[in-house]
Write an enzyme that holds these catalytic residues in place. Sequence first.
Site, PDB file in Angstrom:
ATOM      1  N   HIS A 457       0.828  -1.210   0.000  1.00  0.00           N
ATOM      2  CA  HIS A 457       0.000   0.000   0.000  1.00  0.00           C
ATOM      3  C   HIS A 457       0.856   1.251   0.000  1.00  0.00           C
ATOM      4  O   HIS A 457       0.472   2.280  -0.570  1.00  0.00           O
ATOM      5  CB  HIS A 457      -0.932  -0.014   1.218  1.00  0.00           C
ATOM      6  CG  HIS A 457      -2.077  -0.965   1.064  1.00  0.00           C
ATOM      7  ND1 HIS A 457      -2.853  -1.390   2.111  1.00  0.00           N
ATOM      8  CD2 HIS A 457      -2.571  -1.589  -0.040  1.00  0.00           C
ATOM      9  CE1 HIS A 457      -3.786  -2.208   1.652  1.00  0.00           C
ATOM     10  NE2 HIS A 457      -3.629  -2.352   0.357  1.00  0.00           N
ATOM     11  N   GLU A 695      -0.601 -17.314 -17.970  1.00  0.00           N
ATOM     12  CA  GLU A 695       0.211 -16.910 -16.822  1.00  0.00           C
ATOM     13  C   GLU A 695       1.240 -17.963 -16.426  1.00  0.00           C
ATOM     14  O   GLU A 695       2.127 -17.668 -15.633  1.00  0.00           O
ATOM     15  CB  GLU A 695      -0.687 -16.644 -15.614  1.00  0.00           C
ATOM     16  CG  GLU A 695      -1.686 -15.538 -15.813  1.00  0.00           C
ATOM     17  CD  GLU A 695      -2.625 -15.413 -14.642  1.00  0.00           C
ATOM     18  OE1 GLU A 695      -2.361 -14.603 -13.747  1.00  0.00           O
ATOM     19  OE2 GLU A 695      -3.637 -16.155 -14.621  1.00  0.00           O
ATOM     20  N   ASP A 719       2.959 -12.910 -13.577  1.00  0.00           N
ATOM     21  CA  ASP A 719       2.998 -14.308 -13.147  1.00  0.00           C
ATOM     22  C   ASP A 719       3.760 -15.175 -14.141  1.00  0.00           C
ATOM     23  O   ASP A 719       4.490 -16.092 -13.742  1.00  0.00           O
ATOM     24  CB  ASP A 719       1.577 -14.847 -12.968  1.00  0.00           C
ATOM     25  CG  ASP A 719       1.060 -14.615 -11.554  1.00  0.00           C
ATOM     26  OD1 ASP A 719       1.876 -14.608 -10.618  1.00  0.00           O
ATOM     27  OD2 ASP A 719      -0.158 -14.439 -11.383  1.00  0.00           O
ATOM     28  N   ARG A 729       8.162 -12.808  -7.683  1.00  0.00           N
ATOM     29  CA  ARG A 729       8.263 -11.430  -8.192  1.00  0.00           C
ATOM     30  C   ARG A 729       8.275 -10.400  -7.081  1.00  0.00           C
ATOM     31  O   ARG A 729       8.620  -9.244  -7.310  1.00  0.00           O
ATOM     32  CB  ARG A 729       7.108 -11.162  -9.158  1.00  0.00           C
ATOM     33  CG  ARG A 729       5.745 -11.090  -8.483  1.00  0.00           C
ATOM     34  CD  ARG A 729       4.629 -11.007  -9.508  1.00  0.00           C
ATOM     35  NE  ARG A 729       3.370 -10.656  -8.875  1.00  0.00           N
ATOM     36  CZ  ARG A 729       2.200 -11.100  -9.269  1.00  0.00           C
ATOM     37  NH1 ARG A 729       2.116 -11.944 -10.291  1.00  0.00           N
ATOM     38  NH2 ARG A 729       1.093 -10.729  -8.665  1.00  0.00           N
ATOM     39  N   CYS A 766      -1.902  -7.992 -20.586  1.00  0.00           N
ATOM     40  CA  CYS A 766      -2.433  -7.158 -19.507  1.00  0.00           C
ATOM     41  C   CYS A 766      -1.474  -7.063 -18.333  1.00  0.00           C
ATOM     42  O   CYS A 766      -1.782  -6.410 -17.336  1.00  0.00           O
ATOM     43  CB  CYS A 766      -3.789  -7.675 -19.030  1.00  0.00           C
ATOM     44  SG  CYS A 766      -3.737  -9.350 -18.344  1.00  0.00           S
TER      45      CYS A 766
END
Length: 845
Positions: A457, A695, A719, A729, A766
């Site tokens: 965040h 993915e 992914d 990652r 994407c």
Amino acid sequence: MATTQQLQLLAPLSGLLMPLEQVPDPVFSSRVIGDGLCIDPTSQTLRAPLAGVVSNVQDSGHAVSITDDNGVQVLMHIGLDTVNLAGKGFSRLVQEGQRVEAGQPLIELDADYIAVHARSLLTLMLVVSGEPFTWLTADSALVDSGQPLLQLSLGKPAPSAEPEEEGEALFSKPVLLPNPNGLHARPAAVFAQAAKGFKASICLHKQQASANAKSLVAIMALQTAQGDALQVSAAGADAEAAIKALAELLASGCGEAVTAVSAAEPVAPVAAPSGKLLRGVCASTGSAFGQVVQVAEQKLEVVEFAGDQAAQREQLKQALAQATEALQVLRDKAASTAQGEIFKAHQELLEDPSLLEQAHALIADGKSAAFAWNSATEATAELFKGLGNPLLAERALDLMDVGQRVLKLLLGVQDSAWTLPEQAILIAEQLTPSQTAGLDTSKVLGFATVGGGATSHVAILARALGLPAVCGLPVQVLALASGTPVLLDADQGELHLEPQPAVIEQLQARRQQQQQRQRQELEQAAQAAVTRDGHHFEVTANVASLAEAEQAMGLGGEGVGLLRSEFLYQDRGVAPSHEEQAATYSAIARALGPERNLVVRTLDVGGDKPLAYVPMEPEANPFLGMRGIRLCLERPQLLREQFRAILASAGLARLHIMLPMVTQLAELRQARQMLEDEALALGLKELPKLGIMIEVPSAALLADLFAPEVDFFSIGTNDLTQYTLAMDRDHPRLASQADSFHPAVLRLIATTVKAAHAHGKWVGVCGALASETLAVPLLLGLGVDELSVSVPLIPAIKARVREVELSPCQALAGRILGLESAEQVRDALHQHQQSTLAPSLVLEN
């Protein structure tokens, strides 16, 4: 010729082995102290892993070091932050200087007491003398005390190092040590690491005792305490600089949040405890030149006991209400939906029944409201951290942030304002979302932290504020003196120490070019993404709310290529109703209109993204566990309910449904049958388009078999990269290597495109790769039909499409597929970029 000897280290305790990377303490997990292992213990006697002499045993009993006859030094550290127990829970069985045999008991521990009163029981065994070793068992197995675990290789030549310099020793003025528990393992490691950055021979002195300042064990053996008068001595060419830097480091607490015992002798700031460049991971792009400002959370004093239970419960109730109101103010001020959702999640934590039950139970036992609330939040946060899941570890930071907010209200403590100079680059072990949201961007140019991740965040807020940020830096960054000039290049995940004027000028020129280019991109955002030779490519948006979809259309988005439906499900205690889901999907579809694509990804949770109301067993490898379509097919009612809600938006936009984490054809066929059943029940005559995300390598390699049965593919490069390269990652030490430009990942994209086009199906990307301007000519050249990107980057990606021609991009992609590393791919793309952009607009990514 000397022969290489072997030395086995035995398990000092029984328990579960854990890799150091999973230890929730950056000093240990980053191997600043030394390499080794961690055990979550099930036995209560710490035993010697090797024969030798006890070179140090801490007065508190929480740590002990053994040195064998070959000079091998092994440190055992019981629990995290156990130095705060001041010896309670530990019984020392050996003395410093005593000779011990392998397997001999060293310390008895009261595991129940330590588990309740300390941060963690995780016990470290570290080879601080640096000998290489090999594992004799798996690094995540159950082991028995005395079992051989590591085999050290002795007698090999040590890595070449600069010899320490000699000469007349210089001494610092005495510094009164501010650390409440002295120089225990964590601050001692920071000090030793900083000392190693100098060629001088350096010693640390306490009264008549001295220690090699570059030796962690020697520093710990001084048994320092708060208020001790310490001196640093150094001999050699850089002795004066070493003394100034290390005296400043001692006075500042060596990375711990401290209150100075008294004013230390002023010293000039010295940059770079080691090296001129520190590497981490980009959390928010951009760059800035400024001065270091070290920041830390203030230490709060909490009284444990209180008399009137009813009054304490009322105090907690009032503090929770005030915190909720303050968070609502932050939500109302949020510049984006993503920001607002962060503080909405914080509000929901304040209502968490488990936290409240724990706090009220402690109040019923006679504890104060502040102590009860603090204990409940800290225990839950430690539980999150101890699960070894990067995402949950980041949520633990949110919980601690909320906990501190309420605790300050209970204690009547005002947030202490940071004194910030102009052009501040903040350095911290960790920043909280609240601290980040409140940053004065007129003074703060960026920040760098040891903890945190690119998906946290804090990273989201940094991007919203337009602040460059780097996370995952080595702990040595906490030793930088405030005022040190640094260059923060977040695009590369780097912090440059003592940057050259030419580098600074280049950075400033680059920022001006970026600003000029961004203005131009925004002005032309509504123009189509058509290459110079007339080929149109769709540039759509990745969104997670109606507000983001509307923003995307305003920035020139040609549709939604990824609607992350899990935003409806996360950070709540119960599943969303059918009515709420259907209304949300329909509203987004109306915002797009019947001529634009809406690609809705079905629920992508589980494993690393758990839901509170979907019970799941803990998983050792959540990224390889019950995720995405696997979870939904195991709970078919969840998927059926979502299909029904998505189908409510049919006809309002060009509806597409996309299945995540598909690895085999049986999953696709099972999901399609459910979709057909739900469409039939609703009386729909035509099914929406159905596709899958690529993915995992198996889906890419079987793309020729999937293609006849789907309407489209969309490639999730994040992914796909981590599964292809077997690199997490979000791992702070591997994230920079988990690069989607790796040729292996690009070959899988090429394989997918070829299979799709052979069957007349389109392919989108994407993942994060689609949002990188550097990757645009490569993806177009590989044959990708659609780029679905982060909303703010839509104008930039469309502009990049308009600057290239397709034929040269295809030739470029063909050459790149023959390269051997991500670095070579990036170099080739930079060269291509320089040849296609106007010189004044060339950006160094």
